[in-house]
Design a protein around this motif. Sequence first.
Motif, mmCIF file in Angstrom:
data_model
loop_
_atom_site.group_PDB
_atom_site.id
_atom_site.type_symbol
_atom_site.label_atom_id
_atom_site.label_comp_id
_atom_site.label_asym_id
_atom_site.label_seq_id
_atom_site.Cartn_x
_atom_site.Cartn_y
_atom_site.Cartn_z
ATOM 1 N N ILE A 173 6.966 -55.399 -14.042
ATOM 2 C CA ILE A 173 6.912 -54.745 -12.734
ATOM 3 C C ILE A 173 6.066 -55.602 -11.803
ATOM 4 N N ASP A 174 6.690 -56.121 -10.786
ATOM 5 C CA ASP A 174 6.029 -56.988 -9.809
ATOM 6 C C ASP A 174 5.919 -56.223 -8.500
ATOM 7 N N GLY A 175 4.676 -56.027 -8.016
ATOM 8 C CA GLY A 175 4.496 -55.213 -6.825
ATOM 9 C C GLY A 175 3.632 -55.869 -5.765
ATOM 10 N N ASP A 176 3.946 -55.594 -4.502
ATOM 11 C CA ASP A 176 3.153 -56.031 -3.346
ATOM 12 C C ASP A 176 2.896 -54.817 -2.462
ATOM 13 N N SER A 177 1.684 -54.698 -1.957
ATOM 14 C CA SER A 177 1.372 -53.578 -1.072
ATOM 15 C C SER A 177 0.481 -54.040 0.070
ATOM 16 N N GLU A 178 0.575 -53.348 1.179
ATOM 17 C CA GLU A 178 -0.241 -53.628 2.352
ATOM 18 C C GLU A 178 -0.705 -52.295 2.924
ATOM 19 N N SER A 179 -2.006 -52.231 3.282
ATOM 20 C CA SER A 179 -2.592 -50.947 3.671
ATOM 21 C C SER A 179 -3.445 -51.077 4.926
ATOM 22 N N PRO A 180 -2.858 -51.030 6.105
ATOM 23 C CA PRO A 180 -3.672 -50.974 7.322
ATOM 24 C C PRO A 180 -4.124 -49.535 7.595
ATOM 25 N N TYR A 181 -5.357 -49.376 8.048
ATOM 26 C CA TYR A 181 -5.818 -48.048 8.421
ATOM 27 C C TYR A 181 -6.912 -48.153 9.474
ATOM 28 N N SER A 182 -7.122 -47.065 10.195
ATOM 29 C CA SER A 182 -8.135 -47.037 11.242
ATOM 30 C C SER A 182 -8.803 -45.671 11.261
ATOM 31 N N THR A 183 -10.063 -45.653 11.651
ATOM 32 C CA THR A 183 -10.815 -44.412 11.809
ATOM 33 C C THR A 183 -11.555 -44.446 13.136
ATOM 34 N N GLU A 184 -11.710 -43.279 13.736
ATOM 35 C CA GLU A 184 -12.452 -43.151 14.986
ATOM 36 C C GLU A 184 -13.422 -41.999 14.856
ATOM 37 N N ASN A 185 -14.666 -42.230 15.275
ATOM 38 C CA ASN A 185 -15.703 -41.214 15.132
ATOM 39 C C ASN A 185 -16.470 -41.109 16.448
ATOM 40 N N ILE A 186 -16.601 -39.874 16.951
ATOM 41 C CA ILE A 186 -17.356 -39.606 18.175
ATOM 42 C C ILE A 186 -18.388 -38.534 17.850
ATOM 43 N N GLN A 187 -19.636 -38.802 18.200
ATOM 44 C CA GLN A 187 -20.687 -37.847 17.859
ATOM 45 C C GLN A 187 -21.689 -37.702 18.995
ATOM 46 N N GLY A 188 -22.055 -36.473 19.276
ATOM 47 C CA GLY A 188 -23.093 -36.174 20.256
ATOM 48 C C GLY A 188 -24.166 -35.308 19.626
ATOM 49 N N GLU A 189 -25.406 -35.526 20.051
ATOM 50 C CA GLU A 189 -26.514 -34.811 19.415
ATOM 51 C C GLU A 189 -27.597 -34.523 20.440
ATOM 52 N N GLY A 190 -28.283 -33.402 20.279
ATOM 53 C CA GLY A 190 -29.385 -33.051 21.158
ATOM 54 C C GLY A 190 -30.339 -32.105 20.459
ATOM 55 N N GLY A 191 -31.606 -32.118 20.898
ATOM 56 C CA GLY A 191 -32.574 -31.231 20.268
ATOM 57 C C GLY A 191 -33.967 -31.464 20.800
ATOM 58 N N ALA A 192 -34.933 -30.835 20.143
ATOM 59 C CA ALA A 192 -36.324 -30.946 20.568
ATOM 60 C C ALA A 192 -37.246 -30.791 19.373
ATOM 61 N N ASN A 193 -38.366 -31.496 19.428
ATOM 62 C CA ASN A 193 -39.445 -31.348 18.449
ATOM 63 C C ASN A 193 -40.729 -30.986 19.185
ATOM 64 N N TYR A 194 -41.540 -30.144 18.549
ATOM 65 C CA TYR A 194 -42.805 -29.767 19.169
ATOM 66 C C TYR A 194 -43.915 -29.845 18.132
ATOM 67 N N GLN A 195 -44.965 -30.605 18.477
ATOM 68 C CA GLN A 195 -46.103 -30.792 17.590
ATOM 69 C C GLN A 195 -47.165 -29.765 17.983
#
Length: 460
Positions: free
Chosen positions: A282-304
């Motif tokens: 069994i002779d095999g060839d494969s090709e695997s292109p892929y892409s990912t996209e990530n968007i992130q937003g963050e907010g907060g507060a710290n108090y000493q």
Amino acid sequence: MKKLLLLTLCLMVKSLSMQAQTISGKLIDEHKQPIGFANIVVLSLPDSAFVAGTISDEQGKFVFDKVNQDQSEKLIQISCLGYESLHQHVVTGDVGVLSLRSSAIMLGETVITGRRPTYSLKGASLTTNVENTLLSSLGTAHDVLKRIPGLKTGDGTVEVFGKGTPIIYINGRKIRDLSELEELNSRDIAKIELITNPGAEYDAEVKSVLRIKTVRRTGEGWGGNVRSMLQKGRLWSNNQQLALNYRKNNLDIFGSFYYNKQKRKTGQEDLQTVYTDKLLEIDGDSESPYSTENIQGEGGANYQLNENNSLGVRYTYNYYSSDSHVYSLFRVRENNLDFDKFDFTNAMDGSGETHKVNAYYNGVWGRQLNVDFNVDWLYSDNDTRQNIMENSMNEEDRTVHSVSGSRNNLYACKLVFSHPVFAGILQFGTEISLTNRHSHYVNEEQIMNDAFDKITSCNQ
């Protein structure tokens, strides 16, 4: 006497067998000084797959037990910040004294100068000092973890040698998404503690813990940073980050935006030979292109509140999408004659979003009673669409369409008290989590049965 001789012979054979499965050695620098806390990894040949990993002790010595029972040739890979990496082929036994050469640390096209990090080993806890060392110039927290002794990192993964995936805390807050490691700048890290034998304050299933402590910033007013990175493999990838914060008296308000686009393309060739009553190739060839996209937003507060007490809240939103397309072509020969030829296409795309809220309090009551309190809520929603097509010269063609997804809710609370007692520390508290999960799988052609699941679990 015969029994005694037989027992002695068995013990000698067992001892020799164990020695034959052991790989050991010692590391020194150009000045004959031992190199401690270097990463040593054993890889199999010819595929360079990970077999085992360890770190050298303060005398530069390292040892792997029962790592090569098949007696095949292996490759050891040695790396340590400030030294050139070393690769050596081994089978078993003592590889002797290995010398590492000093090298300049490169970040892109820039030579990083500075002092090497210092390490502190106390029982099963290894602390690496990052602040004002070479590690602080590497970029992100994930870049730093790549060079921490005892860790193996991959594309979005972190593992501890022999302990699997650790749970990770940043300033006492448990992170549930490794993308946070890409958002934390290495210059903001004070130290990293690796615990390989966690105490009773952690769940019994936890085998290792990483605790990251950040640098306490001084000064008031607005601050921020912008970071952008472009990578080129077979395809281009990029990520950008914008972070802002405002400090006034003991209040710190922060927010950030993070975007990451990754594109990859891999190829593979396989040749399998099966010996039965007929010879199949069994002779095999494969090709695997892929892409990912990530968007992130963050907010907060710290108090000493004061020197020993602080509290805070953080909200994080994350959206991701992915797209992959795997194409494989297989040629089958039977007894050296063409038998079949078929191709396989797997197209998959998915998207999802996550909402996370964390509130915490860390403090000291009285003189020595430490309090660690965390509350978390997480909601995630994701869907994946998959189309599989199989075409064959001799068999029936087939197409499979499916849709799957899940909805998850997590509520978690942890409260731990600790107090010094004689030469040790007394710890008590509780950790509770409630999880609700709804998942589904639908197959249009009904080759696979549709599935709808609901899981609710409560752990304490």
